[in-house]
Design a protein around this motif. Structure first.
Motif, PDB file in Angstrom:
ATOM      1  N   LYS A  12      32.075  58.028  45.821  1.00  0.00           N
ATOM      2  CA  LYS A  12      31.731  59.933  45.848  1.00  0.00           C
ATOM      3  C   LYS A  12      32.718  60.123  44.964  1.00  0.00           C
ATOM      4  O   LYS A  12      32.114  61.449  44.307  1.00  0.00           O
ATOM      5  N   LYS A  13      33.306  59.735  44.259  1.00  0.00           N
ATOM      6  CA  LYS A  13      34.123  60.756  42.514  1.00  0.00           C
ATOM      7  C   LYS A  13      33.304  60.285  41.662  1.00  0.00           C
ATOM      8  O   LYS A  13      32.994  61.841  40.572  1.00  0.00           O
ATOM      9  N   TYR A  14      33.126  59.433  41.822  1.00  0.00           N
ATOM     10  CA  TYR A  14      31.802  59.395  40.188  1.00  0.00           C
ATOM     11  C   TYR A  14      30.568  58.790  41.016  1.00  0.00           C
ATOM     12  O   TYR A  14      30.005  57.852  41.389  1.00  0.00           O
ATOM     13  N   PRO A  15      29.349  59.867  41.646  1.00  0.00           N
ATOM     14  CA  PRO A  15      28.066  59.118  42.649  1.00  0.00           C
ATOM     15  C   PRO A  15      27.145  58.730  41.010  1.00  0.00           C
ATOM     16  O   PRO A  15      26.554  58.128  41.642  1.00  0.00           O
ATOM     17  N   LYS A  16      27.291  58.937  40.015  1.00  0.00           N
ATOM     18  CA  LYS A  16      26.247  58.108  39.235  1.00  0.00           C
ATOM     19  C   LYS A  16      26.838  57.139  37.727  1.00  0.00           C
ATOM     20  O   LYS A  16      25.893  56.405  37.687  1.00  0.00           O
ATOM     21  N   ALA A  17      28.338  56.516  38.667  1.00  0.00           N
ATOM     22  CA  ALA A  17      28.474  55.416  38.095  1.00  0.00           C
ATOM     23  C   ALA A  17      27.717  54.395  37.791  1.00  0.00           C
ATOM     24  O   ALA A  17      27.524  54.020  39.583  1.00  0.00           O
ATOM     25  N   GLN A  18      27.912  53.577  37.585  1.00  0.00           N
ATOM     26  CA  GLN A  18      27.514  52.035  37.466  1.00  0.00           C
ATOM     27  C   GLN A  18      29.247  51.879  38.790  1.00  0.00           C
ATOM     28  O   GLN A  18      30.013  51.763  37.573  1.00  0.00           O
ATOM     29  N   ILE A  19      29.339  50.578  38.915  1.00  0.00           N
ATOM     30  CA  ILE A  19      30.111  50.073  39.897  1.00  0.00           C
ATOM     31  C   ILE A  19      29.863  48.372  39.636  1.00  0.00           C
ATOM     32  O   ILE A  19      29.646  48.571  40.476  1.00  0.00           O
ATOM     33  N   ILE A  20      30.775  47.804  38.945  1.00  0.00           N
ATOM     34  CA  ILE A  20      31.211  46.527  39.418  1.00  0.00           C
ATOM     35  C   ILE A  20      32.183  45.993  40.483  1.00  0.00           C
ATOM     36  O   ILE A  20      33.194  45.929  39.166  1.00  0.00           O
ATOM     37  N   CYS A  21      31.949  45.423  41.083  1.00  0.00           N
ATOM     38  CA  CYS A  21      33.421  44.598  42.181  1.00  0.00           C
ATOM     39  C   CYS A  21      33.560  43.494  41.915  1.00  0.00           C
ATOM     40  O   CYS A  21      32.712  42.843  41.346  1.00  0.00           O
ATOM     41  N   ALA A  22      34.236  43.587  40.812  1.00  0.00           N
ATOM     42  CA  ALA A  22      34.856  41.526  40.076  1.00  0.00           C
ATOM     43  C   ALA A  22      36.165  41.656  40.706  1.00  0.00           C
ATOM     44  O   ALA A  22      37.081  41.551  41.777  1.00  0.00           O
ATOM     45  N   LEU A  23      36.073  39.791  40.585  1.00  0.00           N
ATOM     46  CA  LEU A  23      37.309  39.139  41.142  1.00  0.00           C
ATOM     47  C   LEU A  23      38.166  38.435  40.087  1.00  0.00           C
ATOM     48  O   LEU A  23      36.620  37.384  39.246  1.00  0.00           O
ATOM     49  N   GLY A  24      38.744  38.129  39.995  1.00  0.00           N
ATOM     50  CA  GLY A  24      39.191  36.788  38.965  1.00  0.00           C
ATOM     51  C   GLY A  24      40.165  37.080  37.674  1.00  0.00           C
ATOM     52  O   GLY A  24      40.658  38.481  38.092  1.00  0.00           O
ATOM     53  N   SER A  25      40.412  36.320  37.164  1.00  0.00           N
ATOM     54  CA  SER A  25      40.003  35.156  37.235  1.00  0.00           C
ATOM     55  C   SER A  25      41.648  34.287  37.536  1.00  0.00           C
ATOM     56  O   SER A  25      41.167  32.830  37.456  1.00  0.00           O
ATOM     57  N   MET A  26      42.220  34.489  39.021  1.00  0.00           N
ATOM     58  CA  MET A  26      43.812  33.428  39.864  1.00  0.00           C
ATOM     59  C   MET A  26      42.852  32.466  40.575  1.00  0.00           C
ATOM     60  O   MET A  26      41.856  33.061  40.935  1.00  0.00           O
ATOM     61  N   ASP A  27      43.502  32.305  41.776  1.00  0.00           N
ATOM     62  CA  ASP A  27      43.294  31.761  42.189  1.00  0.00           C
ATOM     63  C   ASP A  27      42.465  32.196  43.404  1.00  0.00           C
ATOM     64  O   ASP A  27      41.890  31.904  44.515  1.00  0.00           O
ATOM     65  N   ALA A  28      42.173  33.557  43.895  1.00  0.00           N
ATOM     66  CA  ALA A  28      41.099  34.218  44.426  1.00  0.00           C
ATOM     67  C   ALA A  28      39.298  34.137  44.243  1.00  0.00           C
ATOM     68  O   ALA A  28      39.028  34.457  45.408  1.00  0.00           O
ATOM     69  N   THR A  29      39.727  33.370  43.202  1.00  0.00           N
ATOM     70  CA  THR A  29      37.685  33.185  43.034  1.00  0.00           C
ATOM     71  C   THR A  29      38.220  31.374  42.948  1.00  0.00           C
ATOM     72  O   THR A  29      37.008  30.401  42.508  1.00  0.00           O
ATOM     73  N   LYS A  30      39.215  30.730  43.195  1.00  0.00           N
ATOM     74  CA  LYS A  30      38.978  28.860  43.506  1.00  0.00           C
ATOM     75  C   LYS A  30      38.050  28.928  44.146  1.00  0.00           C
ATOM     76  O   LYS A  30      37.472  29.210  45.410  1.00  0.00           O
ATOM     77  N   GLU A  31      37.817  27.798  44.188  1.00  0.00           N
ATOM     78  CA  GLU A  31      36.694  26.735  45.220  1.00  0.00           C
ATOM     79  C   GLU A  31      36.990  26.847  46.255  1.00  0.00           C
ATOM     80  O   GLU A  31      38.405  26.544  46.822  1.00  0.00           O
ATOM     81  N   GLY A  32      36.095  27.545  47.391  1.00  0.00           N
ATOM     82  CA  GLY A  32      36.594  27.191  48.583  1.00  0.00           C
ATOM     83  C   GLY A  32      37.154  29.081  48.925  1.00  0.00           C
ATOM     84  O   GLY A  32      37.533  28.870  50.129  1.00  0.00           O
ATOM     85  N   SER A  33      37.311  30.158  48.257  1.00  0.00           N
ATOM     86  CA  SER A  33      37.513  30.578  48.271  1.00  0.00           C
ATOM     87  C   SER A  33      37.513  31.926  49.121  1.00  0.00           C
ATOM     88  O   SER A  33      36.109  31.786  48.998  1.00  0.00           O
ATOM     89  N   PRO A  34      37.776  32.385  50.279  1.00  0.00           N
ATOM     90  CA  PRO A  34      36.275  32.887  51.066  1.00  0.00           C
ATOM     91  C   PRO A  34      36.424  35.198  50.558  1.00  0.00           C
ATOM     92  O   PRO A  34      35.954  35.221  50.559  1.00  0.00           O
ATOM     93  N   TRP A  35      37.486  35.052  49.756  1.00  0.00           N
ATOM     94  CA  TRP A  35      37.057  36.663  48.931  1.00  0.00           C
ATOM     95  C   TRP A  35      36.109  36.718  48.056  1.00  0.00           C
ATOM     96  O   TRP A  35      35.990  38.187  48.621  1.00  0.00           O
ATOM     97  N   PRO A  36      35.765  36.516  47.322  1.00  0.00           N
ATOM     98  CA  PRO A  36      34.341  36.913  47.185  1.00  0.00           C
ATOM     99  C   PRO A  36      33.572  36.571  48.068  1.00  0.00           C
ATOM    100  O   PRO A  36      32.498  38.105  48.224  1.00  0.00           O
ATOM    101  N   GLY A  37      33.365  35.898  48.820  1.00  0.00           N
ATOM    102  CA  GLY A  37      32.050  36.317  50.268  1.00  0.00           C
ATOM    103  C   GLY A  37      32.762  37.376  50.794  1.00  0.00           C
ATOM    104  O   GLY A  37      31.679  38.200  50.907  1.00  0.00           O
ATOM    105  N   TYR A  38      33.596  38.357  50.565  1.00  0.00           N
ATOM    106  CA  TYR A  38      33.931  38.975  51.427  1.00  0.00           C
ATOM    107  C   TYR A  38      33.870  40.446  50.606  1.00  0.00           C
ATOM    108  O   TYR A  38      33.048  41.358  51.028  1.00  0.00           O
ATOM    109  N   ILE A  39      33.925  40.345  49.377  1.00  0.00           N
ATOM    110  CA  ILE A  39      32.725  41.252  48.302  1.00  0.00           C
ATOM    111  C   ILE A  39      31.404  41.405  48.671  1.00  0.00           C
ATOM    112  O   ILE A  39      31.283  42.986  48.538  1.00  0.00           O
TER     113      ILE A  39
END
Length: 361
Positions: free
Chosen positions: A286-313
């Protein structure tokens, strides 16, 4: 009488700088030759800097420059960049005084940038003016950079503990350096103006303190809920969100005070987590209607194998059905503590590659 007093005061000030027989160029905070980048509050007398990556730039012809500054608590550090190279780091104290930024430069034209490398938890910094070396002259205001990026993040984006090479993962001011975070490195690579709306320990649903990103993202002074940022002042082409690392820890700690405050006795279900993230991204859109947005995560253990958090995103982003919102996950670094300088560089390389591929900058 007033004119005489002004002359006397000027001579005293000039003598204090060791240059009573030379012309001194003073650029006060509102001078049009200064370019500010970041969420900076302008008062009648000064500029107030809070956020990591807040930047003040000038161009001048001469051999050096100083700045009059005052730090709220004497904890903040600034990186000094001249002609694109880091030449100095200054640690501020809580007195109003002049700091030498650069001296004995080759005579000629130079660019100078003062970059706040520490986050707002260390308190605000007040900038009053630049003072150029004797016989120096100010040049036209530095132009805006080619691109514009804004990062919403946590300690990883702030460069927490990146200067601590002992393995103790200390996040106090001497060891934090937002200038060498993956975010700042990425911005420099693309010649982008850089805004860093980030705070160590922050999350989307819950943080290590009583404030979450959906409550902070729209603030000018991050310590004041009534101080709202005017989003029309800076419109990024690209927004990068790197959040959920702190959420991923706290939702597993029912005895944590912030867990209790936010959730009571029961951890949030996946649907609640996905919804919270989706709503935050919708607010950014809503604030930036024309921007490209990258929803990232990492590089700590929220992206380790088996983490559900990338899937939530991924699920949150998929539900938005917006082709200009992407997901991107940094590989788990699999080392203790926060990312080191080398690991921050690896994150930057990874993100640069993704931006090159998707945005073709």
């Amino acid at each position: 009488m007033r004119k005489i007093c002004s002359v006397v005061l000027f001579l005293i000030f000039a003598a204090g700088l060791g240059c009573s027989n030379a012309q001194i160029a003073v650029l006060k905070s509102k001078d049009s030759h200064i370019r500010y980048t970041g969420r900076i509050n302008m008062t009648d007398e000064a500029a107030e800097l809070y956020w990591t990556g807040s930047s003040i730039r000038i161009n001048f012809n001469g051999t050096g420059a100083s700045a009059m500054l005052q730090d709220e608590r004497g904890e903040n550090y600034f990186t000094v960049i001249v002609d694109g190279k880091v030449i100095n780091t200054i640690h501020l104290d809580n007195t109003k005084r002049v700091y030498t930024l650069a001296e004995d430069l080759p005579a000629g034209a130079h660019s100078l940038e003062l970059f706040k490398r520490t986050e707002w938890e260390m308190g605000k910094t007040i900038f009053y003016q630049f003072i150029l070396a004797k016989e120096a002259t100010v040049l036209p205001v530095p132009p805006a950079k080619k691109h514009r990026i804004e990062f919403f993040g946590n300690s990883i984006t702030c460069g927490y503990a990146v200067e601590d090479t002992t393995g103790k993962d200390r996040g106090s001011a001497p060891y934090e350096n937002g200038y060498i975070s993956y975010a700042a490195i990425t911005a420099r690579h693309f010649d982008a103006d850089y805004v860093c709306t980030s705070k160590s320990g922050i999350g989307v649903l819950v943080s290590w303190f009583p404030l979450i990103m959906p409550e902070m993202y729209n603030r000018l002074d991050p310590t004041d809920p009534t101080s709202l940022w005017d989003f029309s002042k800076y419109t990024p082409e690209l927004v990068v969100i790197n959040l959920f690392q702190n959420d991923s820890w706290i939702v597993q700690q029912p005895n944590n005070q912030q867990f209790k405050e936010r959730f009571g006795t029961k951890a949030p279900e996946p649907d609640q987590i996905i919804k919270a993230y989706r709503e935050f991204v919708k607010n950014i859109r809503k604030k930036y209607p024309k921007a490209q947005i990258i929803c990232a995560l990492g590089s700590m253990d929220a992206t380790k194998e088996g983490s559900p958090w990338p899937g939530y995103i991924e699920k949150a982003v998929a539900s938005l059905n917006d082709k200009t919102i992407y997901t991107h996950f940094f590989p788990f670094k699999n080392t203790p503590g926060h990312p080191s300088a080398k690991e921050q560089q690896a994150m930057a390389d990874d993100l640069i590659g993704f931006i090159d591929k998707q945005l073709k900058w």
